[in-house]
Scaffold this active site. Structure first.
Site, short mmCIF file in Angstrom:
data_model
loop_
_atom_site.label_atom_id
_atom_site.label_comp_id
_atom_site.label_asym_id
_atom_site.label_seq_id
_atom_site.Cartn_x
_atom_site.Cartn_y
_atom_site.Cartn_z
N SER A 142 0.85 -1.19 0.00
CA SER A 142 0.00 0.00 0.00
C SER A 142 0.88 1.23 0.00
CB SER A 142 -0.89 0.02 1.25
OG SER A 142 -1.52 1.28 1.40
N TYR A 156 -1.65 -0.80 10.30
CA TYR A 156 -1.71 -1.23 8.90
C TYR A 156 -0.54 -0.65 8.11
CZ TYR A 156 -3.49 -1.43 4.06
OH TYR A 156 -3.63 -1.62 2.71
#
Length: 264
Positions: A142, A156
């Protein structure tokens, strides 16, 4: 546009596993590989809403070691090998509020899902790839690995940064043995889950869906392309990277974010 493309069965005879392959970008990747002729296995905790009879589904919770082992055992016993591994599973379920609201359990669950699940699967499938001197592993990371949003997704972002580092190191080790390892780092993707999030923001803030979308883009510092990615656009990049056309690519991160990250 994409539907008219001739994939030429370039993945015919290949066996591919897509984790998190029942929703969002994972589902789009699985469909893209199947269209290119691969035998596709998907795994997730829950079956897809609309099962694809052309794909083999394995229910498993990859955040737990026993879930990973179940997938390893079933794939190798039924198909005898794996050629392509797409570690697409990922996500954040931690509360907003920054570091102070996060418990050890929040951190551990996020790291198990976003970092240790790919590590375990790689460790399980790599030996047979190395024996055959061929194989491709894709880690879906990401842009939050480089552009973290501390208020809502701190664990995350940290886990994806770890995945990015691990992926590069693994590539250095196994590329000389015939296995390519690559990372794809998407920005904001227009998934069903993202649409539901926009609805929640719209309702809680008493704004329109369009304003909710703009608020997220503003939080990211803006998206020069003016919109989130479609899952199929991420899938198309992955489809190329696992193909023979990308045979000299390994150890590289490919960012697909519409220009969101403002630095080189």
């Amino acid at each position: 546009m994409q539907n008219d493309f001739n994939f030429n069965n370039e993945l015919s005879g290949r066996i591919a596993l897509v984790t998190g392959g029942t929703k969002g970008a994972g589902a789009a990747i699985a469909e893209r590989l199947e269209k290119a002729g691969a035998t596709v296995i998907v795994t997730a905790r829950n079956p897809p809403d609309k099962p694809n009879e052309k794909m083999y589904f394995i229910p498993a919770d990859l955040s737990k070691p026993e879930g990973t082992q179940k997938v390893l055992d079933e794939v190798l016993s039924k198909f005898n090998r794996l050629d392509i591994l797409i570690n697409s599973l990922g996500g954040s379920e931690t509360p907003g509020g920054g570091f102070a609201v996060l418990t050890d359990q929040d951190w551990e669950q996020t790291i198990q899902t976003n970092l240790l699940a790919p590590v375990r699967l790689d460790r399980g499938f790599l030996p047979q790839m190395i024996d055959r001197k061929e194989g491709v592993i894709i880690h879906i990371a990401s842009i939050q690995a480089r552009l973290p949003l501390y208020d809502s997704t701190l664990p995350y972002a940290a886990a994806k940064a770890g995945l990015l580092n691990y992926s590069k190191s693994l590539s250095n080790e196994v590329s000389p043995k015939g296995v390519r390892v690559l990372t794809v780092s998407p920005g904001w993707i227009k998934t069903t889950a993202a649409a539901r999030m926009m609805e929640r923001i719209s309702e809680s803030s008493n704004i329109t869906i369009e304003q909710a979308i703009q608020s997220v883009m503003d939080a990211l510092g803006g998206i020069p392309m003016g919109r989130p990615a479609n899952p199929e656009e991420v899938a198309e990049l992955v489809g190329f990277l696992v193909s023979p056309r990308a045979g000299y690519l390994s150890g590289t991160e490919f960012v697909i974010d519409g220009g969101t990250i403002p630095t080189i």
